[in-house]
Motif scaffolding. Structure first.
Motif, PDB file in Angstrom:
ATOM      1  N   GLU A 120      14.783   2.528  -5.437  1.00 23.45           N
ATOM      2  CA  GLU A 120      14.460   2.396  -4.016  1.00 23.45           C
ATOM      3  C   GLU A 120      13.250   1.505  -3.803  1.00 23.45           C
ATOM      4  O   GLU A 120      13.246   0.635  -2.920  1.00 23.45           O
ATOM      5  N   VAL A 121      12.199   1.702  -4.603  1.00 23.66           N
ATOM      6  CA  VAL A 121      10.984   0.897  -4.461  1.00 23.66           C
ATOM      7  C   VAL A 121      11.266  -0.564  -4.760  1.00 23.66           C
ATOM      8  O   VAL A 121      10.814  -1.466  -4.039  1.00 23.66           O
ATOM      9  N   ARG A 163      15.541  11.616 -10.974  1.00 18.53           N
ATOM     10  CA  ARG A 163      14.778  11.449  -9.725  1.00 18.53           C
ATOM     11  C   ARG A 163      13.820  10.272  -9.815  1.00 18.53           C
ATOM     12  O   ARG A 163      13.674   9.501  -8.862  1.00 18.53           O
ATOM     13  N   LEU A 164      13.167  10.127 -10.973  1.00 17.67           N
ATOM     14  CA  LEU A 164      12.250   9.001 -11.167  1.00 17.67           C
ATOM     15  C   LEU A 164      12.995   7.674 -11.080  1.00 17.67           C
ATOM     16  O   LEU A 164      12.529   6.720 -10.441  1.00 17.67           O
ATOM     17  N   HIS A 165      14.170   7.610 -11.697  1.00 16.60           N
ATOM     18  CA  HIS A 165      14.944   6.371 -11.680  1.00 16.60           C
ATOM     19  C   HIS A 165      15.419   6.047 -10.265  1.00 16.60           C
ATOM     20  O   HIS A 165      15.433   4.874  -9.858  1.00 16.60           O
ATOM     21  N   THR A 166      15.776   7.070  -9.492  1.00 19.71           N
ATOM     22  CA  THR A 166      16.195   6.849  -8.104  1.00 19.71           C
ATOM     23  C   THR A 166      15.063   6.270  -7.276  1.00 19.71           C
ATOM     24  O   THR A 166      15.248   5.318  -6.506  1.00 19.71           O
ATOM     25  N   VAL A 167      13.856   6.825  -7.433  1.00 23.41           N
ATOM     26  CA  VAL A 167      12.690   6.303  -6.709  1.00 23.41           C
ATOM     27  C   VAL A 167      12.399   4.866  -7.127  1.00 23.41           C
ATOM     28  O   VAL A 167      12.088   4.011  -6.293  1.00 23.41           O
ATOM     29  N   ARG A 190       0.836  -1.202   0.000  1.00 22.07           N
ATOM     30  CA  ARG A 190       0.000   0.000   0.000  1.00 22.07           C
ATOM     31  C   ARG A 190       0.873   1.254   0.000  1.00 22.07           C
ATOM     32  O   ARG A 190       0.579   2.229  -0.700  1.00 22.07           O
ATOM     33  N   HIS A 191       1.948   1.212   0.785  1.00 21.07           N
ATOM     34  CA  HIS A 191       2.868   2.353   0.842  1.00 21.07           C
ATOM     35  C   HIS A 191       3.532   2.577  -0.515  1.00 21.07           C
ATOM     36  O   HIS A 191       3.597   3.715  -1.005  1.00 21.07           O
ATOM     37  N   TYR A 192       4.018   1.508  -1.146  1.00 21.39           N
ATOM     38  CA  TYR A 192       4.676   1.647  -2.448  1.00 21.39           C
ATOM     39  C   TYR A 192       3.690   2.138  -3.503  1.00 21.39           C
ATOM     40  O   TYR A 192       4.048   2.935  -4.385  1.00 21.39           O
ATOM     41  N   ASP A 193       2.455   1.658  -3.438  1.00 22.28           N
ATOM     42  CA  ASP A 193       1.431   2.100  -4.383  1.00 22.28           C
ATOM     43  C   ASP A 193       1.191   3.599  -4.245  1.00 22.28           C
ATOM     44  O   ASP A 193       1.123   4.328  -5.244  1.00 22.28           O
ATOM     45  N   GLU A 194       1.094   4.079  -3.013  1.00 15.84           N
ATOM     46  CA  GLU A 194       0.875   5.507  -2.779  1.00 15.84           C
ATOM     47  C   GLU A 194       2.077   6.325  -3.223  1.00 15.84           C
ATOM     48  O   GLU A 194       1.933   7.392  -3.839  1.00 15.84           O
TER      49      GLU A 194
END
Length: 370
Positions: free
Chosen positions: A283-284, A276-280, A241-245
């Motif tokens: 991490e996910v 920034r998108l690639h970093t997130v 749920r956290h990753y989805d949000e």
């Protein structure tokens, strides 16, 4: 008919415990070794085996467990419990109440626990106080916490000691009410929906898994393993749920950047957004793998089946699929943004070469007196 006939005879007494599982996603990761030093707490014991087999269920990094002070509810129940800290950033509060009731008393209790008592508020206040102490061990602590709650009704003994098949045949309607937390009898369709999600290893044990509660008829050791698997399934739901949000917010930001930065030079500005998108994304993917592999089933196929049933009932596969779809979308967006940047850079380089050639030609022609 059997439920009615039995209620007219000697009352059936059920003895066991009811558990309220409250979980909070507080940070990206918890350094358990550091936390253990802060709390002076031992690691949790590994769940007992369902049977004497060479396989077992093991946490990759067992959570740190801290006992909590007994709590008193308005209805008079005195709760015992503990707080568990998982390395993937989830803190779990477990409240336990031992009972010896009739079926009707148990139905009344579970309904009140499910719909009238705000366990989440009580547990969150407790966790926020403990997190202040544990803060040095927390990585990327969140300000906004997602939470999940779940009830587990463990019945250890029943009058007459029925086996699992007899229990379902005689008291299936009552079990369905306990799992749903409903004081009124359910329809045949709803009762069958509840009872079809059952699993047994021995003829004498039974687990019936619902989306917000589970009914266990088992020994204390067998129930302990099942409760930990249910707790793990709910913590996974919380993580996904956290990753989805998180991914939803990131994708919304990227879409907004497309609308707010039109024009040729926007391609160059998108390089920072792409990074920034690639970093997130990285991490996910790392945190998802971390949570997904926190527990291992080695040769214990019954435990794996029980976990899959629990995960399916609480919705883990659904949220996992949502997260994977958004990861795929983010990866496509990242490639698109990189391609746009590369195209813009190539065009700029070609344009620069043309400008340099024109300047050289101008100086060349001036030097020849034209």
């Amino acid at each position: 008919m059997l439920d009615t006939a039995q209620s007219a005879a000697t009352p059936t007494i059920l003895s066991g415990s009811i558990y309220a599982l409250l979980q909070f996603d507080v940070c990206d990761e918890i350094r358990l070794d550091r936390l253990r030093q802060l709390l002076s707490a031992p690691a949790v014991q590994q769940p007992a085996l369902k049977h004497p087999a060479p396989g077992y269920v093991r946490y990759k990094r067992p959570p740190v467990v801290e006992p909590i002070e007994p709590q008193n509810l308005e209805g008079g129940e005195r709760l015992h419990g503990e707080i568990k800290y998982y390395d993937y950033g989830v803190v779990s509060v477990v409240f336990q109440f031992a009972f010896s009731f009739s079926w009707q008393d148990l139905i009344t209790l579970t309904s009140r626990w499910a719909w009238e008592i705000d366990f989440a508020a009580r547990a969150e206040q407790m966790v926020r106080e403990r997190v202040k102490v544990a803060d040095p061990a927390l990585i990327k602590r969140y300000t906004h916490w997602l939470s999940e709650d779940y009830l587990v009704i463990h019945v250890e003994r029943i009058t007459g000691s029925p086996n699992a098949a007899e229990l379902v045949e005689r008291n299936g309607s009552l079990i369905a009410q306990v799992v749903r937390g409903d004081t009124l009898p359910l329809s045949d369709q709803e009762r069958n929906e509840v009872l079809q999600s059952r699993i047994s290893y021995y003829p004498t044990d039974l687990a019936i898994i619902g989306w917000n509660a589970a009914f266990l008829y088992d020994t204390p050791s067998g129930a302990e393993a099942a409760i930990q698997l249910l707790e793990y399934a709910n913590s996974q739901l919380l993580e996904f749920r956290h990753y989805d949000e998180l991914l939803t917010n990131v994708l919304d930001t990227v879409y907004d950047s497309f609308e707010q930065r039109p024009g040729f030079f926007a391609r160059f500005r998108q390089a920072g957004s792409a990074n920034r998108l690639h970093t997130v994304l990285l991490e996910v993917m790392e945190l998802t793998e971390h949570a997904d592999n926190a527990i291992k089933f080695l040769s214990d196929m019954f435990a794996a089946r029980l976990y899959r049933l629990a995960a399916a009932k609480v919705g883990v596969p659904d949220y996992k699929d949502l997260v994977q779809q958004k990861i795929n979308t983010a990866e496509d967006l990242y490639r698109f943004m990189v391609d746009q940047f590369n195209q813009g850079r190539a065009f700029f380089l070609e344009f620069t070469v043309v400008v340099i050639l024109l300047i050289e030609l101008i100086y060349l022609f001036r030097g020849k007196g034209f």
